[in-house]
Design a protein around this motif. Sequence first.
Motif, PDB file in Angstrom:
ATOM      1  N   SER A  35      15.348   6.128  -6.250  1.00 15.80           N
ATOM      2  CA  SER A  35      15.408   7.298  -6.845  1.00 15.80           C
ATOM      3  C   SER A  35      15.450   7.569  -8.141  1.00 15.80           C
ATOM      4  O   SER A  35      14.523   8.138  -8.963  1.00 15.80           O
ATOM      5  CB  SER A  35      16.490   8.282  -6.056  1.00 15.80           C
ATOM      6  N   ASP A  36      16.392   6.595  -8.588  1.00 19.07           N
ATOM      7  CA  ASP A  36      16.834   6.314 -10.157  1.00 19.07           C
ATOM      8  C   ASP A  36      15.301   5.933 -10.928  1.00 19.07           C
ATOM      9  O   ASP A  36      14.810   6.256 -11.912  1.00 19.07           O
ATOM     10  CB  ASP A  36      17.704   5.641 -10.667  1.00 19.07           C
ATOM     11  N   ALA A  37      14.728   4.876 -10.404  1.00 20.55           N
ATOM     12  CA  ALA A  37      13.546   4.102 -10.867  1.00 20.55           C
ATOM     13  C   ALA A  37      12.288   5.262 -11.113  1.00 20.55           C
ATOM     14  O   ALA A  37      11.491   5.289 -11.994  1.00 20.55           O
ATOM     15  CB  ALA A  37      13.150   3.076  -9.907  1.00 20.55           C
ATOM     16  N   ASN A  38      11.910   6.012  -9.960  1.00 18.17           N
ATOM     17  CA  ASN A  38      10.994   7.346  -9.938  1.00 18.17           C
ATOM     18  C   ASN A  38      11.473   8.141 -10.812  1.00 18.17           C
ATOM     19  O   ASN A  38      10.435   8.430 -11.902  1.00 18.17           O
ATOM     20  CB  ASN A  38      11.041   7.672  -8.364  1.00 18.17           C
ATOM     21  N   ILE A  64       8.343  -1.823  -3.292  1.00 25.04           N
ATOM     22  CA  ILE A  64       7.061  -2.255  -4.067  1.00 25.04           C
ATOM     23  C   ILE A  64       6.031  -1.295  -3.570  1.00 25.04           C
ATOM     24  O   ILE A  64       5.337  -0.594  -4.630  1.00 25.04           O
ATOM     25  CB  ILE A  64       6.772  -3.675  -3.668  1.00 25.04           C
ATOM     26  N   ARG A  65       5.669  -0.922  -2.514  1.00 30.47           N
ATOM     27  CA  ARG A  65       4.815  -0.128  -2.275  1.00 30.47           C
ATOM     28  C   ARG A  65       4.838   1.302  -2.804  1.00 30.47           C
ATOM     29  O   ARG A  65       3.689   1.851  -3.222  1.00 30.47           O
ATOM     30  CB  ARG A  65       4.668  -0.045  -0.627  1.00 30.47           C
ATOM     31  N   ILE A  66       5.881   1.896  -2.696  1.00 37.29           N
ATOM     32  CA  ILE A  66       6.218   3.238  -3.049  1.00 37.29           C
ATOM     33  C   ILE A  66       5.959   3.334  -4.674  1.00 37.29           C
ATOM     34  O   ILE A  66       5.359   4.207  -5.096  1.00 37.29           O
ATOM     35  CB  ILE A  66       7.412   3.670  -2.875  1.00 37.29           C
ATOM     36  N   LEU A  67       6.392   2.340  -5.489  1.00 38.91           N
ATOM     37  CA  LEU A  67       6.404   2.266  -6.860  1.00 38.91           C
ATOM     38  C   LEU A  67       4.907   1.913  -7.114  1.00 38.91           C
ATOM     39  O   LEU A  67       4.489   2.490  -8.211  1.00 38.91           O
ATOM     40  CB  LEU A  67       7.183   1.391  -7.361  1.00 38.91           C
ATOM     41  N   GLN A  68       4.224   1.336  -6.520  1.00 37.70           N
ATOM     42  CA  GLN A  68       2.730   0.979  -6.728  1.00 37.70           C
ATOM     43  C   GLN A  68       1.900   2.021  -6.722  1.00 37.70           C
ATOM     44  O   GLN A  68       1.004   2.452  -7.352  1.00 37.70           O
ATOM     45  CB  GLN A  68       2.440  -0.342  -6.236  1.00 37.70           C
ATOM     46  N   GLY A  95       1.689  -4.798  -2.978  1.00 37.71           N
ATOM     47  CA  GLY A  95       1.369  -4.196  -4.445  1.00 37.71           C
ATOM     48  C   GLY A  95       1.886  -4.990  -5.443  1.00 37.71           C
ATOM     49  O   GLY A  95       1.819  -4.447  -6.733  1.00 37.71           O
ATOM     50  N   ALA A  96       2.826  -5.889  -5.266  1.00 33.62           N
ATOM     51  CA  ALA A  96       3.199  -6.515  -6.593  1.00 33.62           C
ATOM     52  C   ALA A  96       2.167  -7.221  -7.311  1.00 33.62           C
ATOM     53  O   ALA A  96       1.197  -7.721  -6.672  1.00 33.62           O
ATOM     54  CB  ALA A  96       4.377  -7.595  -6.244  1.00 33.62           C
TER      55      ALA A  96
END
Length: 230
Positions: A35-38, A64-68, A95-96
């Motif tokens: 959440s904080d990363a997003n 990984i997948r969500i952020l990518q 996705g890394a």
Amino acid sequence: MSPLIVLVDENEAPAVIVRPLEQAGYQVVHVRNLSDANSYTAQNPVSLLLLNVKDERDGAEGLIRILQQSYPHVPILAMISSNEEAHIVSCFEQGAHDVMVVPFYPRVLQARIANLLRIFGVERDVKRAIEAGDLHIDTASRTVRRGERKLELTPKEFDLLLHLAIHLNQVCSRQQILKDVWKHDYIADTNVVDVYIRHLRVKVDKGQKFKMIRTERGIGYSLRTPTEAI
């Protein structure tokens, strides 16, 4: 502006990772969860996401997948503690863009980050030296000058001054300084930051017409250049 790296780690940001990156001139922001990363990545020009995904396969791969998918233009470097072939391959499949097995050499991490930034076309403005007005900080030799005068700083004084310089003309809270420089969550009423600021003021500002180290009342401190003085 130096490349901005977001370190996603549910625990305290490891000094062995953060300090060499900051000394190399990168800006490093630590967040603890997706959440904080997003939230941070959506509002700031993030250059790279550095994920400490440990061994929690499902959660790690989901992260990984969500952020990518959310930020396909931002390179992702995953740090994992398992050297199992299946885990490494899975991180890439999720996705890394690069994977490193912990432990590793800090210079290898820096080289991997520089490589990803080059591949993604991020202009690399990492400097071996930081200039702030007449203050010169050499991050490689860990030496400091103000004008023609060399300043003799202790290691912790240097780290504190470097932190303020990386966030030049920005307000740094005491708690954030404690977390980033001392790498611990100190109790709220500790005065260690105030003590070291007093030491720095003697060495950096004494005898100078313009005082660079400023107290932000009720918040913390900042390092100011003449054009940004308040």
